[in-house]
Design an enzyme around this catalytic site. Structure first.
Site: not given
Length: 253
Positions: A148, A161
């Site tokens: 990501s 995250y």
């Protein structure tokens, strides 16, 4: 045609019950690959596999939890029994559970670490031998990890995250030093804002609303658009490794 050498390959796709994983599995199968779909939701997996088969593709639904050693090992055994050795692995399983660190959500931290990092390692461990053997035989062998942009871009309340995705990006780069000399390609794909089920897992109403606002302002990628990137990198001549790719909605900077 951008996808020239996917036909006849044997692929494993994790997180294949929805989102990017589902889109990757469907696209690879449409291009002639035999695809093992891994995820936890049996009914959803089988429905996707049935659709692939109805469209003339080959698909195997394998219920597996990447956070469980025995589950991944059993999944690998089933895939080997049905399809034999694998030459393309796509790690798409992931969870995004944002909350401020001060909230102390150890349950969320552990789930993200165990899925986004250790889960990838479990799958890599299960199929490294296959990939190395395929490359040694002169065939194309690929490991593709879906990371990501959060690996590099920081957002309030997304610290853990982002840390798991930074770990995955670094892991991918490090694995290239081990796998590249054996002709196994490693690609790290970092999508930006993408319309998947990840946002439905958020239990913080304020953060969920903020994410909706980002989609409204920037527009999100479709999962199929990220899948197109995965298929593209896996279809390059075997001497070409696109090691790192960031794919963003045009408005996201």
């Amino acid at each position: 045609m951008p996808y020239e050498n996917l036909a006849g390959r044997t692929a494993v796709v994790t997180g294949a019950a929805s989102g990017i994983g589902e889109a990757v599995a469907v696209l690879l199968a449409a291009q002639g690959a035999r695809v093992a779909l891994l995820a936890r939701r049996a009914e959803r997996l089988e429905a996707i596999a049935e659709k692939i088969r109805a469209d003339g593709g080959q698909a195997l639904a394998v219920v597996a939890d990447v956070t469980d050693d025995a589950s991944v090992e059993a999944a690998a055994a089933r895939i080997h029994e049905a399809y034999g050795p694998v030459d393309l692995v796509v790690n798409s399983a992931g969870v995004m559970l944002p909350n401020p660190v001060e909230a102390g959500r150890i349950d969320e931290w552990q789930r993200m670490l165990d899925t986004n990092v250790t889960g990838v390692l479990r799958v890599v461990r299960a199929f490294t031998g296959d990939l190395a053997a395929a490359a040694a035989e002169g065939r194309t062998a690929d490991l593709v990890n879906i990371s990501s942009v959060a690996a590099h871009v920081t957002y309030p309340a997304y610290a853990v995250y982002g840390a798991t995705k930074a770990a995955l990006t670094h892991l991918s780069q490090s694995l290239r030093t081990e796998f590249g000399p054996r002709d196994v390609r490693v690609t790290n794909v970092e999508p930006g804002l993408t319309d998947t089920e990840l946002k439905s897992h958020i239990d913080n109403a304020e953060l969920s609303g903020q994410l909706d606002g980002m989609f409204d302002a920037l527009g999100g990628l479709a999962s199929e658009e990220v899948a197109d990137v995965v298929a593209y990198v896996a279809s390059r001549p075997r001497r070409v490794n696109l090691g790192q790719i960031t794919v963003l909605p045009t408005r996201q900077v």
